[in-house]
Design a protein around this motif. Structure first.
Motif, PDB file in Angstrom:
ATOM      1  N   ALA A 127       0.834  -1.208   0.000  1.00  0.00           N
ATOM      2  CA  ALA A 127       0.000   0.000   0.000  1.00  0.00           C
ATOM      3  C   ALA A 127       0.867   1.255   0.000  1.00  0.00           C
ATOM      4  O   ALA A 127       0.553   2.255  -0.673  1.00  0.00           O
ATOM      5  N   GLU A 128       1.970   1.231   0.742  1.00  0.00           N
ATOM      6  CA  GLU A 128       2.906   2.364   0.798  1.00  0.00           C
ATOM      7  C   GLU A 128       3.462   2.671  -0.593  1.00  0.00           C
ATOM      8  O   GLU A 128       3.523   3.839  -1.016  1.00  0.00           O
ATOM      9  N   GLY A 129       3.879   1.634  -1.310  1.00  0.00           N
ATOM     10  CA  GLY A 129       4.440   1.833  -2.639  1.00  0.00           C
ATOM     11  C   GLY A 129       3.416   2.350  -3.627  1.00  0.00           C
ATOM     12  O   GLY A 129       3.703   3.255  -4.424  1.00  0.00           O
ATOM     13  N   GLU A 130       2.200   1.821  -3.575  1.00  0.00           N
ATOM     14  CA  GLU A 130       1.164   2.260  -4.507  1.00  0.00           C
ATOM     15  C   GLU A 130       0.747   3.698  -4.227  1.00  0.00           C
ATOM     16  O   GLU A 130       0.487   4.471  -5.164  1.00  0.00           O
ATOM     17  N   ALA A 131       0.714   4.082  -2.946  1.00  0.00           N
ATOM     18  CA  ALA A 131       0.391   5.472  -2.599  1.00  0.00           C
ATOM     19  C   ALA A 131       1.488   6.417  -3.090  1.00  0.00           C
ATOM     20  O   ALA A 131       1.202   7.510  -3.601  1.00  0.00           O
ATOM     21  N   ALA A 132       2.736   6.012  -2.951  1.00  0.00           N
ATOM     22  CA  ALA A 132       3.845   6.846  -3.421  1.00  0.00           C
ATOM     23  C   ALA A 132       3.790   7.015  -4.938  1.00  0.00           C
ATOM     24  O   ALA A 132       4.053   8.105  -5.468  1.00  0.00           O
ATOM     25  N   ALA A 133       3.434   5.937  -5.646  1.00  0.00           N
ATOM     26  CA  ALA A 133       3.333   6.029  -7.112  1.00  0.00           C
ATOM     27  C   ALA A 133       2.225   6.993  -7.518  1.00  0.00           C
ATOM     28  O   ALA A 133       2.398   7.790  -8.458  1.00  0.00           O
ATOM     29  N   ARG A 134       1.092   6.953  -6.826  1.00  0.00           N
ATOM     30  CA  ARG A 134      -0.002   7.880  -7.143  1.00  0.00           C
ATOM     31  C   ARG A 134       0.426   9.328  -6.933  1.00  0.00           C
ATOM     32  O   ARG A 134      -0.054  10.235  -7.616  1.00  0.00           O
ATOM     33  N   ALA A 135       1.330   9.535  -5.961  1.00  0.00           N
ATOM     34  CA  ALA A 135       1.824  10.881  -5.680  1.00  0.00           C
ATOM     35  C   ALA A 135       3.019  11.258  -6.564  1.00  0.00           C
ATOM     36  O   ALA A 135       3.605  12.324  -6.382  1.00  0.00           O
ATOM     37  N   ASP A 136       3.372  10.380  -7.499  1.00  0.00           N
ATOM     38  CA  ASP A 136       4.519  10.591  -8.382  1.00  0.00           C
ATOM     39  C   ASP A 136       5.813  10.745  -7.583  1.00  0.00           C
ATOM     40  O   ASP A 136       6.726  11.478  -7.976  1.00  0.00           O
ATOM     41  N   ASP A 137       5.890  10.022  -6.468  1.00  0.00           N
ATOM     42  CA  ASP A 137       7.065  10.060  -5.590  1.00  0.00           C
ATOM     43  C   ASP A 137       7.844   8.768  -5.805  1.00  0.00           C
ATOM     44  O   ASP A 137       7.631   7.770  -5.106  1.00  0.00           O
ATOM     45  N   GLN A 139      11.111   8.137  -5.483  1.00  0.00           N
ATOM     46  CA  GLN A 139      12.030   7.779  -4.403  1.00  0.00           C
ATOM     47  C   GLN A 139      11.250   7.106  -3.278  1.00  0.00           C
ATOM     48  O   GLN A 139      11.741   6.183  -2.623  1.00  0.00           O
ATOM     49  N   GLY A 140      10.015   7.570  -3.048  1.00  0.00           N
ATOM     50  CA  GLY A 140       9.155   6.926  -2.064  1.00  0.00           C
ATOM     51  C   GLY A 140       8.806   5.500  -2.463  1.00  0.00           C
ATOM     52  O   GLY A 140       8.708   4.606  -1.614  1.00  0.00           O
ATOM     53  N   VAL A 141       8.606   5.275  -3.766  1.00  0.00           N
ATOM     54  CA  VAL A 141       8.363   3.917  -4.261  1.00  0.00           C
ATOM     55  C   VAL A 141       9.581   3.048  -3.988  1.00  0.00           C
ATOM     56  O   VAL A 141       9.461   1.884  -3.563  1.00  0.00           O
ATOM     57  N   SER A 142      10.771   3.594  -4.225  1.00  0.00           N
ATOM     58  CA  SER A 142      12.006   2.856  -3.943  1.00  0.00           C
ATOM     59  C   SER A 142      12.083   2.455  -2.477  1.00  0.00           C
ATOM     60  O   SER A 142      12.406   1.310  -2.141  1.00  0.00           O
ATOM     61  N   THR A 143      11.764   3.419  -1.598  1.00  0.00           N
ATOM     62  CA  THR A 143      11.805   3.137  -0.159  1.00  0.00           C
ATOM     63  C   THR A 143      10.786   2.065   0.208  1.00  0.00           C
ATOM     64  O   THR A 143      11.089   1.134   0.973  1.00  0.00           O
ATOM     65  N   ALA A 144       9.583   2.168  -0.336  1.00  0.00           N
ATOM     66  CA  ALA A 144       8.548   1.171  -0.049  1.00  0.00           C
ATOM     67  C   ALA A 144       8.960  -0.206  -0.539  1.00  0.00           C
ATOM     68  O   ALA A 144       8.672  -1.228   0.103  1.00  0.00           O
ATOM     69  N   ASN A 145       9.658  -0.246  -1.673  1.00  0.00           N
ATOM     70  CA  ASN A 145      10.107  -1.524  -2.216  1.00  0.00           C
ATOM     71  C   ASN A 145      11.140  -2.169  -1.293  1.00  0.00           C
ATOM     72  O   ASN A 145      11.110  -3.382  -1.053  1.00  0.00           O
ATOM     73  N   ILE A 146      12.054  -1.355  -0.776  1.00  0.00           N
ATOM     74  CA  ILE A 146      13.019  -1.869   0.195  1.00  0.00           C
ATOM     75  C   ILE A 146      12.291  -2.382   1.429  1.00  0.00           C
ATOM     76  O   ILE A 146      12.607  -3.468   1.961  1.00  0.00           O
ATOM     77  N   HIS A 147      11.278  -1.641   1.879  1.00  0.00           N
ATOM     78  CA  HIS A 147      10.495  -2.085   3.039  1.00  0.00           C
ATOM     79  C   HIS A 147       9.800  -3.416   2.754  1.00  0.00           C
ATOM     80  O   HIS A 147       9.709  -4.287   3.638  1.00  0.00           O
ATOM     81  N   PHE A 148       9.306  -3.581   1.528  1.00  0.00           N
ATOM     82  CA  PHE A 148       8.644  -4.838   1.156  1.00  0.00           C
ATOM     83  C   PHE A 148       9.595  -6.014   1.349  1.00  0.00           C
ATOM     84  O   PHE A 148       9.225  -7.045   1.946  1.00  0.00           O
ATOM     85  N   HIS A 149      10.807  -5.870   0.859  1.00  0.00           N
ATOM     86  CA  HIS A 149      11.747  -6.992   0.933  1.00  0.00           C
ATOM     87  C   HIS A 149      12.244  -7.216   2.365  1.00  0.00           C
ATOM     88  O   HIS A 149      12.509  -8.364   2.754  1.00  0.00           O
TER      89      HIS A 149
END
Length: 239
Positions: A127-137, A139-149
């Motif tokens: 959810a964090e990554g998808e929210a960051a993508a909607r916000a065109d963020d 770097q936030g998507v990158s951070t969420a992806n690291i959190h996922f793993h």
């Protein structure tokens, strides 16, 4: 490039409260590790002892011990008579990081046992990554992806494995910060994270492992190639 005292005081001073009354080199290292991972200190940056120690309100000896810990984790490098720098990875380093990830992450999924699995952490990171993508963020998507793993590896319930992956993923972000198109790098994996999550929700551990192995192979190819191009662009043509 130097990190000035003004820059250090403007950012790191906000982290002083995290140290509490029993400041330790490990806590300083935690703060600096996070700052490196977030790109506040980018690869090749020279870290100023005076600026950072003053911003955090710690002794230079404590800071040097924190530097030593992060050098051991391969996030920093000490250059004789020049100082301490955020490490710049070689292309082979990136490839090796992905080999390590494949060995560890796939083994974690393979060893999960019988469903249902505790997936709240993974759900939150998707959810964090998808929210960051909607916000065109991105770097936030990158951070969420690291959190996922990190959450994926945490399913093993092993503090040692968590510590290993924290270090490996922090090192990987050194490569991410050099690549100049984070959207192209990270957007394809939003859907793939959800596919892995859905497989685990359905109790399909074997499917999840297969998706993860393919994911990591594809990511290694894309990231290694993008990083190699970025490094070549930075260094320019050979003399």
């Amino acid at each position: 490039m130097d990190v000035s005292e003004a820059v250090g005081a403007g950012g790191l001073a906000d982290d002083r409260a995290l140290l509490g009354r029993t400041s330790t080199a490990e806590r300083v290292a935690d703060i600096l590790r996070t700052r490196v991972a977030e790109g506040y200190f980018t690869p090749g940056t020279r870290l100023s002892e005076d600026g950072i120690a003053g911003a955090l309100g710690v002794s230079r000896n404590t800071l040097r011990e924190a530097f030593r810990l992060l050098t051991h984790e391969r996030l920093l490098v000490h250059e004789l008579n020049r100082g301490v720098f955020v490490r710049v990875l070689a292309v082979d380093d990136v490839d090796d990081i992905y080999r390590t990830r494949g060995l560890v992450e796939c083994a974690v999924v393979r060893g999960l046992g019988q469903p249902p699995f505790s997936l709240d952490g993974l759900v939150a990171t998707v959810a964090e990554g998808e929210a960051a993508a909607r916000a065109d963020d991105w770097q936030g998507v990158s951070t969420a992806n690291i959190h996922f793993h990190r959450e994926l590896v945490a399913l093993a319930g092993s503090a040692r494995t968590d510590e290993l992956m924290r270090s490996v993923l922090a090192e990987l972000r050194l490569a991410f910060h050099v690549v100049d198109d984070p959207r192209a790098l990270h957007e394809p994996y939003l859907v793939r994270n959800r596919e892995i999550l859905d497989a685990l929700r359905a109790g399909e551990r074997t499917t999840a492992e297969r998706l993860l192995a393919r994911y990591l192979d594809d990511s290694r190819t894309r990231v290694t190639a993008a990083y190699a191009r970025a490094v070549d662009a930075r260094t320019g043509p050979a003399d």
